[in-house]
Design a protein around this motif. Structure first.
Motif, mmCIF file in Angstrom:
data_model
loop_
_atom_site.group_PDB
_atom_site.id
_atom_site.type_symbol
_atom_site.label_atom_id
_atom_site.label_comp_id
_atom_site.label_asym_id
_atom_site.label_seq_id
_atom_site.Cartn_x
_atom_site.Cartn_y
_atom_site.Cartn_z
ATOM 1 N N GLU A 24 1.649 -40.520 -7.225
ATOM 2 C CA GLU A 24 1.128 -40.486 -8.680
ATOM 3 C C GLU A 24 -0.944 -40.044 -8.697
ATOM 4 N N GLY A 25 -1.177 -39.958 -7.627
ATOM 5 C CA GLY A 25 -2.322 -39.903 -7.545
ATOM 6 C C GLY A 25 -3.036 -40.273 -8.201
ATOM 7 N N THR A 26 -4.670 -40.314 -7.691
ATOM 8 C CA THR A 26 -6.048 -40.807 -8.939
ATOM 9 C C THR A 26 -6.728 -40.792 -9.679
ATOM 10 N N THR A 27 -5.856 -39.332 -10.393
ATOM 11 C CA THR A 27 -6.215 -38.760 -11.626
ATOM 12 C C THR A 27 -5.182 -38.590 -12.336
ATOM 13 N N GLN A 28 -5.598 -38.528 -13.906
ATOM 14 C CA GLN A 28 -4.634 -39.011 -14.809
ATOM 15 C C GLN A 28 -4.318 -38.185 -16.143
ATOM 16 N N SER A 29 -4.161 -37.200 -16.306
ATOM 17 C CA SER A 29 -4.224 -36.863 -17.937
ATOM 18 C C SER A 29 -3.434 -37.371 -19.208
ATOM 19 N N ILE A 30 -4.952 -37.154 -19.983
ATOM 20 C CA ILE A 30 -4.222 -37.915 -21.225
ATOM 21 C C ILE A 30 -4.581 -37.652 -22.215
ATOM 22 N N ALA A 31 -3.627 -37.253 -23.521
ATOM 23 C CA ALA A 31 -3.663 -36.287 -24.245
ATOM 24 C C ALA A 31 -3.884 -37.002 -25.626
ATOM 25 N N VAL A 32 -5.028 -37.053 -26.425
ATOM 26 C CA VAL A 32 -5.932 -37.448 -27.457
ATOM 27 C C VAL A 32 -5.916 -36.759 -28.785
ATOM 28 N N SER A 33 -5.684 -37.884 -29.920
ATOM 29 C CA SER A 33 -5.643 -37.173 -31.114
ATOM 30 C C SER A 33 -6.392 -37.564 -31.572
ATOM 31 N N THR A 45 -15.591 -43.102 -21.847
ATOM 32 C CA THR A 45 -15.870 -43.567 -20.888
ATOM 33 C C THR A 45 -15.167 -44.800 -19.777
ATOM 34 N N SER A 46 -15.461 -44.637 -18.666
ATOM 35 C CA SER A 46 -14.805 -46.032 -17.764
ATOM 36 C C SER A 46 -15.908 -46.166 -16.859
ATOM 37 N N SER A 47 -15.589 -46.736 -15.477
ATOM 38 C CA SER A 47 -16.497 -47.074 -14.828
ATOM 39 C C SER A 47 -16.690 -45.841 -14.172
ATOM 40 N N GLU A 48 -15.467 -45.226 -13.471
ATOM 41 C CA GLU A 48 -15.469 -44.249 -12.552
ATOM 42 C C GLU A 48 -16.023 -42.591 -13.090
ATOM 43 N N GLY A 49 -16.890 -42.762 -14.669
ATOM 44 C CA GLY A 49 -17.378 -41.628 -15.383
ATOM 45 C C GLY A 49 -16.881 -41.281 -16.479
ATOM 46 N N THR A 50 -17.801 -40.057 -17.243
ATOM 47 C CA THR A 50 -17.560 -39.762 -18.753
ATOM 48 C C THR A 50 -16.625 -38.329 -18.855
ATOM 49 N N TYR A 51 -16.159 -38.499 -19.772
ATOM 50 C CA TYR A 51 -14.777 -37.279 -20.192
ATOM 51 C C TYR A 51 -14.601 -37.225 -21.118
ATOM 52 N N TYR A 52 -14.823 -35.708 -21.825
ATOM 53 C CA TYR A 52 -15.267 -35.187 -22.750
ATOM 54 C C TYR A 52 -13.856 -34.510 -23.342
ATOM 55 N N VAL A 53 -13.337 -34.778 -24.545
ATOM 56 C CA VAL A 53 -11.726 -34.143 -25.847
ATOM 57 C C VAL A 53 -12.460 -33.711 -26.525
ATOM 58 N N THR A 54 -11.732 -32.158 -27.780
ATOM 59 C CA THR A 54 -11.797 -32.847 -28.859
ATOM 60 C C THR A 54 -10.265 -32.670 -29.280
ATOM 61 N N THR A 60 -8.895 -35.155 -17.957
ATOM 62 C CA THR A 60 -7.768 -36.065 -17.285
ATOM 63 C C THR A 60 -9.068 -36.789 -16.611
ATOM 64 N N VAL A 61 -8.817 -37.671 -16.708
ATOM 65 C CA VAL A 61 -9.716 -38.923 -16.245
ATOM 66 C C VAL A 61 -9.131 -39.457 -14.663
ATOM 67 N N HIS A 62 -10.314 -40.142 -14.090
ATOM 68 C CA HIS A 62 -9.584 -41.024 -12.787
ATOM 69 C C HIS A 62 -9.283 -42.391 -13.643
ATOM 70 N N LYS A 63 -8.477 -43.255 -12.542
ATOM 71 C CA LYS A 63 -8.142 -44.198 -12.887
ATOM 72 C C LYS A 63 -8.571 -45.181 -11.613
ATOM 73 N N THR A 64 -8.210 -46.815 -13.050
ATOM 74 C CA THR A 64 -9.265 -47.769 -12.232
ATOM 75 C C THR A 64 -8.275 -48.530 -13.154
ATOM 76 N N LYS A 65 -9.152 -50.035 -13.194
ATOM 77 C CA LYS A 65 -8.085 -50.960 -13.453
ATOM 78 C C LYS A 65 -8.932 -51.525 -14.536
ATOM 79 N N LEU A 68 -10.495 -47.859 -20.522
ATOM 80 C CA LEU A 68 -11.906 -46.181 -21.675
ATOM 81 C C LEU A 68 -11.859 -46.504 -22.430
ATOM 82 N N VAL A 69 -13.195 -46.671 -22.681
ATOM 83 C CA VAL A 69 -13.677 -46.994 -23.932
ATOM 84 C C VAL A 69 -13.762 -46.030 -24.805
#
Length: 156
Positions: A24-33, A45-54, A60-65, A68-69
């Protein structure tokens, strides 16, 4: 010279031991509406980084336990704050058979043993939305004119 085959088998075992990492890999795509306001700018935002989407869009985010805020903003709407929960990934269970403790350790270290929902909706409220109305206190029922008081017991 039996050391070379043993080293090759050990290297192969370590390579294949991260079952969820491989599958399954260490990253994942999330569709945000963001209903009802498409075009919101969201920061995840998670412990692995900050991601932006409109919205609507994918990131695509790095998976972690860690969850995501999410904070979404759009002109004319109140800022929306929410959390996308992280869930334990069942593919990690394959490590018990295939990779053992090393595989579980690799998946835990890379975050591959967790995942997020593939899509997530953030509800946006208009700035001019009236606050939720409070319900009035329940009315006391009218007392009928012919109601009789409850009988009382005589004192003993």
């Amino acid at each position: 010279m039996k050391l070379v085959p043993i080293a090759a088998i050990a290297a192969l075992g370590v390579t294949l031991s991260g079952c969820a990492s491989i599958v399954e890999g260490t990253t994942q795509s999330i569709a945000v509406s963001s209903a009802p306001a498409d075009g919101a700018t969201c920061v995840l935002t998670s412990s692995e980084g900050t991601y932006y989407v409109t919205t609507p869009g994918n990131t695509t985010v790095h998976k972690t336990k860690n969850d995501l805020v999410v904070v979404c903003t759009r002109q004319g709407f109140k800022d929306a704050h929410t959390v996308i929960p992280s869930h334990f990934n069942g593919a990690t269970a394959g490590n018990i058979l295939a990779g053992g403790v090393i595989g579980i350790g690799i998946d835990a270290a890379t975050g591959a043993n967790y995942n997020y929902p593939t899509s997530f909706n953030v509800t946006m409220m208009p700035e001019d939305a009236a606050p939720m109305a409070t319900l009035p206190a329940p009315a006391t029922p009218p007392t009928p004119a012919d109601a009789k008081p409850a009988p009382t017991k005589p004192a003993a």
